[in-house]
Design a protein around this motif. Structure first.
Motif, PDB file in Angstrom:
ATOM      1  N   ALA A   5       5.510  -8.951   1.872  1.00  0.00           N
ATOM      2  CA  ALA A   5       4.579  -8.609   0.795  1.00  0.00           C
ATOM      3  C   ALA A   5       5.075  -7.439  -0.040  1.00  0.00           C
ATOM      4  CB  ALA A   5       3.208  -8.280   1.382  1.00  0.00           C
ATOM      5  N   LEU A   6       5.962  -6.625   0.506  1.00  0.00           N
ATOM      6  CA  LEU A   6       6.473  -5.453  -0.214  1.00  0.00           C
ATOM      7  C   LEU A   6       7.573  -5.803  -1.204  1.00  0.00           C
ATOM      8  CD1 LEU A   6       6.783  -2.977   2.791  1.00  0.00           C
ATOM      9  CD2 LEU A   6       4.952  -3.066   1.085  1.00  0.00           C
ATOM     10  N   ILE A  33      12.409   1.759   4.372  1.00  0.00           N
ATOM     11  CA  ILE A  33      11.718   0.550   4.817  1.00  0.00           C
ATOM     12  C   ILE A  33      12.317  -0.649   4.094  1.00  0.00           C
ATOM     13  CG2 ILE A  33       9.514  -0.672   4.885  1.00  0.00           C
ATOM     14  CD1 ILE A  33       8.169   2.085   5.067  1.00  0.00           C
ATOM     15  N   VAL A  34      12.295  -0.602   2.768  1.00  0.00           N
ATOM     16  CA  VAL A  34      12.919  -1.640   1.946  1.00  0.00           C
ATOM     17  C   VAL A  34      13.547  -0.968   0.732  1.00  0.00           C
ATOM     18  CG1 VAL A  34      11.399  -3.525   2.652  1.00  0.00           C
ATOM     19  CG2 VAL A  34      10.771  -2.131   0.701  1.00  0.00           C
ATOM     20  N   GLN A 113       0.235  -3.035  -7.481  1.00  0.00           N
ATOM     21  CA  GLN A 113       0.481  -4.225  -6.671  1.00  0.00           C
ATOM     22  C   GLN A 113       0.673  -3.866  -5.200  1.00  0.00           C
ATOM     23  OE1 GLN A 113       3.845  -5.854  -8.714  1.00  0.00           O
ATOM     24  NE2 GLN A 113       2.599  -6.896 -10.252  1.00  0.00           N
ATOM     25  N   LEU A 114       1.424  -2.813  -4.929  1.00  0.00           N
ATOM     26  CA  LEU A 114       1.670  -2.397  -3.549  1.00  0.00           C
ATOM     27  C   LEU A 114       0.395  -1.932  -2.864  1.00  0.00           C
ATOM     28  CD1 LEU A 114       5.031  -0.452  -3.937  1.00  0.00           C
ATOM     29  CD2 LEU A 114       4.702  -2.656  -2.806  1.00  0.00           C
ATOM     30  N   ASN A 115      -0.437  -1.187  -3.581  1.00  0.00           N
ATOM     31  CA  ASN A 115      -1.677  -0.664  -2.999  1.00  0.00           C
ATOM     32  C   ASN A 115      -2.707  -1.760  -2.753  1.00  0.00           C
ATOM     33  OD1 ASN A 115      -1.245   2.141  -2.575  1.00  0.00           O
ATOM     34  ND2 ASN A 115      -1.326   2.440  -4.785  1.00  0.00           N
ATOM     35  N   SER A 116      -2.600  -2.890  -3.456  1.00  0.00           N
ATOM     36  CA  SER A 116      -3.574  -3.964  -3.280  1.00  0.00           C
ATOM     37  C   SER A 116      -3.179  -4.927  -2.159  1.00  0.00           C
ATOM     38  CB  SER A 116      -3.740  -4.737  -4.588  1.00  0.00           C
ATOM     39  OG  SER A 116      -2.570  -5.460  -4.909  1.00  0.00           O
ATOM     40  N   ARG A 117      -1.965  -4.759  -1.604  1.00  0.00           N
ATOM     41  CA  ARG A 117      -1.497  -5.671  -0.534  1.00  0.00           C
ATOM     42  C   ARG A 117      -1.797  -5.077   0.841  1.00  0.00           C
ATOM     43  NH1 ARG A 117       2.579  -9.342  -2.800  1.00  0.00           N
ATOM     44  NH2 ARG A 117       2.572  -8.886  -5.012  1.00  0.00           N
ATOM     45  N   ASP A 118      -1.979  -5.974   1.784  1.00  0.00           N
ATOM     46  CA  ASP A 118      -2.255  -5.533   3.171  1.00  0.00           C
ATOM     47  C   ASP A 118      -1.057  -5.733   4.029  1.00  0.00           C
ATOM     48  OD1 ASP A 118      -4.594  -5.645   1.797  1.00  0.00           O
ATOM     49  OD2 ASP A 118      -5.762  -6.419   3.439  1.00  0.00           O
TER      50      ASP A 118
END
Length: 118
Positions: A5-6, A33-34, A113-118
């Motif tokens: 997701a990232l 991390i990535v 986008q990153l903050n809205s993903r789990d």
């Protein structure tokens, strides 16, 4: 947050401009991390970006201004944008010729986008 997701938001930011050299997420202990893009030593770069954020947060706390929401550093050879994202640090490295307002808008979109993903 899953690694799969990232990647799409980071890849989209990197692809959005030839001026962007590196986009990465760093753990809360300074480890990569990535990352997407150019880098000589991702471990060293991650540690440097993480330490820059920590140093700025110490200065802001000392001035009773809280924690950093955004760090933007421009120098002759490039510019760096650093943001907190959940329990990570986001960093974007670009050429000095990049338009800082355009970079900021692209980064805001990526962070959203990153903050809205789990």
């Amino acid at each position: 947050m899953k690694l799969a997701a990232l990647m799409p938001p980071l890849e989209a930011l990197y692809a959005s401009s030839d001026e962007i050299l590196l986009v990465m997420l760093i753990s809360n202990d300074g480890l990569p991390i990535v990352h997407v893009g150019e880098g000589l030593d991702y471990d060293e770069q991650s540690t440097l970006f993480f330490e820059m954020k920590r140093a700025c947060d110490r200065v802001l706390e000392g001035l009773s201004l809280g924690h950093s929401e955004e760090l933007f550093i421009r120098c002759r050879e490039g510019c760096i944008c650093i943001w907190p994202v959940k329990d990570m640090v986001f960093a974007c490295l670009a050429r000095p010729s990049i338009n800082s307002q355009q970079m900021q808008m692209r980064v805001w979109k990526t962070l959203s986008q990153l903050n809205s993903r789990d």
